[in-house]
Write a protein that holds these residues in place. Structure first.
Motif, PDB file in Angstrom:
ATOM      1  N   LYS A 196     -26.865 108.166  38.454  1.00  0.00           N
ATOM      2  CA  LYS A 196     -28.094 108.779  37.944  1.00  0.00           C
ATOM      3  C   LYS A 196     -28.265 108.475  36.459  1.00  0.00           C
ATOM      4  O   LYS A 196     -29.363 108.231  35.976  1.00  0.00           O
ATOM      5  CB  LYS A 196     -28.022 110.299  38.139  1.00  0.00           C
ATOM      6  N   ALA A 197     -27.156 108.509  35.727  1.00  0.00           N
ATOM      7  CA  ALA A 197     -27.221 108.323  34.272  1.00  0.00           C
ATOM      8  C   ALA A 197     -27.397 106.850  33.878  1.00  0.00           C
ATOM      9  O   ALA A 197     -27.897 106.546  32.787  1.00  0.00           O
ATOM     10  CB  ALA A 197     -25.943 108.880  33.633  1.00  0.00           C
ATOM     11  N   ALA A 198     -26.986 105.943  34.756  1.00  0.00           N
ATOM     12  CA  ALA A 198     -26.893 104.525  34.361  1.00  0.00           C
ATOM     13  C   ALA A 198     -28.208 103.917  33.850  1.00  0.00           C
ATOM     14  O   ALA A 198     -28.183 103.208  32.827  1.00  0.00           O
ATOM     15  CB  ALA A 198     -26.316 103.701  35.515  1.00  0.00           C
ATOM     16  N   PRO A 199     -29.362 104.154  34.502  1.00  0.00           N
ATOM     17  CA  PRO A 199     -30.592 103.500  33.994  1.00  0.00           C
ATOM     18  C   PRO A 199     -30.919 103.880  32.544  1.00  0.00           C
ATOM     19  O   PRO A 199     -31.282 103.020  31.735  1.00  0.00           O
ATOM     20  CB  PRO A 199     -31.685 104.001  34.958  1.00  0.00           C
ATOM     21  N   ARG A 200     -30.768 105.181  32.227  1.00  0.00           N
ATOM     22  CA  ARG A 200     -31.086 105.611  30.854  1.00  0.00           C
ATOM     23  C   ARG A 200     -30.085 104.982  29.872  1.00  0.00           C
ATOM     24  O   ARG A 200     -30.442 104.552  28.774  1.00  0.00           O
ATOM     25  CB  ARG A 200     -31.013 107.139  30.781  1.00  0.00           C
ATOM     26  N   GLU A 201     -28.819 104.926  30.276  1.00  0.00           N
ATOM     27  CA  GLU A 201     -27.788 104.372  29.391  1.00  0.00           C
ATOM     28  C   GLU A 201     -27.998 102.869  29.178  1.00  0.00           C
ATOM     29  O   GLU A 201     -27.936 102.378  28.044  1.00  0.00           O
ATOM     30  CB  GLU A 201     -26.406 104.651  29.989  1.00  0.00           C
ATOM     31  N   ALA A 202     -28.291 102.156  30.267  1.00  0.00           N
ATOM     32  CA  ALA A 202     -28.497 100.704  30.147  1.00  0.00           C
ATOM     33  C   ALA A 202     -29.730 100.425  29.284  1.00  0.00           C
ATOM     34  O   ALA A 202     -29.724  99.506  28.457  1.00  0.00           O
ATOM     35  CB  ALA A 202     -28.658 100.082  31.533  1.00  0.00           C
ATOM     36  N   SER A 203     -30.763 101.251  29.451  1.00  0.00           N
ATOM     37  CA  SER A 203     -31.972 101.032  28.667  1.00  0.00           C
ATOM     38  C   SER A 203     -31.718 101.343  27.181  1.00  0.00           C
ATOM     39  O   SER A 203     -32.223 100.638  26.290  1.00  0.00           O
ATOM     40  CB  SER A 203     -33.082 101.853  29.307  1.00  0.00           C
ATOM     41  N   PHE A 204     -30.910 102.355  26.920  1.00  0.00           N
ATOM     42  CA  PHE A 204     -30.556 102.681  25.525  1.00  0.00           C
ATOM     43  C   PHE A 204     -29.773 101.517  24.885  1.00  0.00           C
ATOM     44  O   PHE A 204     -30.006 101.161  23.720  1.00  0.00           O
ATOM     45  CB  PHE A 204     -29.734 103.973  25.489  1.00  0.00           C
ATOM     46  N   VAL A 205     -28.864 100.936  25.646  1.00  0.00           N
ATOM     47  CA  VAL A 205     -28.103  99.776  25.142  1.00  0.00           C
ATOM     48  C   VAL A 205     -29.071  98.649  24.776  1.00  0.00           C
ATOM     49  O   VAL A 205     -29.021  98.066  23.683  1.00  0.00           O
ATOM     50  CB  VAL A 205     -27.086  99.270  26.214  1.00  0.00           C
ATOM     51  N   ARG A 206     -29.989  98.336  25.722  1.00  0.00           N
ATOM     52  CA  ARG A 206     -30.923  97.214  25.519  1.00  0.00           C
ATOM     53  C   ARG A 206     -31.775  97.417  24.276  1.00  0.00           C
ATOM     54  O   ARG A 206     -31.945  96.517  23.459  1.00  0.00           O
ATOM     55  CB  ARG A 206     -31.833  97.087  26.748  1.00  0.00           C
ATOM     56  N   LYS A 207     -32.277  98.667  24.138  1.00  0.00           N
ATOM     57  CA  LYS A 207     -33.163  98.942  22.991  1.00  0.00           C
ATOM     58  C   LYS A 207     -32.384  98.933  21.689  1.00  0.00           C
ATOM     59  O   LYS A 207     -32.833  98.378  20.688  1.00  0.00           O
ATOM     60  CB  LYS A 207     -33.840 100.300  23.169  1.00  0.00           C
ATOM     61  N   THR A 208     -31.219  99.592  21.677  1.00  0.00           N
ATOM     62  CA  THR A 208     -30.449  99.694  20.434  1.00  0.00           C
ATOM     63  C   THR A 208     -30.024  98.305  19.944  1.00  0.00           C
ATOM     64  O   THR A 208     -30.070  98.013  18.741  1.00  0.00           O
ATOM     65  CB  THR A 208     -29.204 100.583  20.651  1.00  0.00           C
ATOM     66  N   LEU A 209     -29.605  97.441  20.886  1.00  0.00           N
ATOM     67  CA  LEU A 209     -29.134  96.111  20.499  1.00  0.00           C
ATOM     68  C   LEU A 209     -30.287  95.104  20.411  1.00  0.00           C
ATOM     69  O   LEU A 209     -30.062  93.957  20.026  1.00  0.00           O
ATOM     70  CB  LEU A 209     -28.077  95.608  21.492  1.00  0.00           C
TER      71      LEU A 209
END
Ligand code: SAM
Length: 250
Positions: A23-36
């Motif tokens: 459940k958490a993975a999409p938000r986490e992956a999107s945060f990684v993409r945006k931050t980097l």
């Protein structure tokens, strides 16, 4: 309890963590993409990728992803899930202490407390150093781990929760001299099966983590306390640190 991690990450781990983690993975992956600020076609290494819950999402967003883990059971699940999602990734099996890639990656990530498993600080540092060695000059490293200070300030000796097909209980002690959290876990399944397992984690303060980043040649660019991008505080659930490897001098 040496090398507890060899028997810990299996089907019972998935019963405990899989549904909340997915459940958490999409938000986490999107945060990684945006931050980097990752762009399509860039190369990303997911160090200790587990069953690939972030790696597969990043590949779906157009990144070229390699997942590295020692756990064949998880990597096989990752391969199946990637095929279902219709994306191609590279999966590499090995011990992170010996992980050795050419410096070809634009970014590396280490997610969900995949550091602190080894007995010596030097071995745990290798988790950072080996990821940095895999980065191109100017490449970025994103690490997410549990926050030691939050554990100290809100120490829970016991806890329990429902898991898929049963309950899981934890009893915790701490060795603050060596900054280690020692956990005994019992899972009881509705079939009547019981599983007991213990683990020991070296937990870090954010200052220690930044120290390891700098020692490995990273300049820290961001710190956060969760995946909403909230500022780090002593009670933050997570330590998220991002660093950039120096660009080569001309
Ligand atoms: C807490 S899980 C995190 C997995 C994944 N990053 C995620 O967010 O779901 C830690 C992972 O580290 C891997 N791991 C543990 N010890 C390792 C080692 N010595 N070398 C490589 N991977 C290891 C485990 O197999 C497991 O997949």
């Amino acid at each position: 309890m040496a090398e507890w991690w060899k028997g810990f990450f299996d089907a019972d781990y998935l019963a405990d963590y899989n549904s909340s983690d997915m459940k958490a993975a999409p938000r986490e992956a999107s945060f990684v993409r945006k931050t980097l600020r990752l762009r399509r076609g860039q190369r990303v290494l997911d160090e200790c990728c587990g069953y690939g819950r972030h790696a597969i999402l990043l590949a779906q967003s157009g990144l070229v992803v390699t997942g590295f883990d020692r756990n064949r059971f998880f990597l096989n699940k990752a391969r199946r899930d990637a095929a279902k999602a219709g994306v191609k990734l590279t999966w590499v099996e090995g011990d992170v202490r010996a992980m050795s890639f050419e410096p070809v990656f634009d970014a590396a990530i280490n997610m969900f407390t995949a550091i602190g498993y080894f007995e010596s600080d030097e071995e745990n540092y290798q988790v950072v150093a080996r990821a940095v060695a895999a980065l191109k000059p100017g490449g970025q490293f994103f690490l997410d781990t549990i926050n030691r200070d939050m554990i100290v300030r809100n120490f829970e000796r016991t806890s329990w929760k429902e898991i898929a097909g049963g309950v899981s209980m934890e009893t915790r002690t701490a060795d603050w001299v060596h900054s280690r959290l020692n956990v005994k876990k019992t899972m009881i399944f509705s079939s009547g099966r019981r599983r007991r397992i213990a683990f020991s984690l070296r937990v870090y303060s954010i200052a220690e983590m930044i120290g390891m980043f700098e020692r490995a040649g990273l300049a820290v660019t961001h710190t956060f306390g969760n995946f909403n991008g909230k500022e780090f505080t002593l009670d933050s659930p997570r330590i998220i640190v991002v660093g950039r490897k120096a660009k080569k001098r001309r």
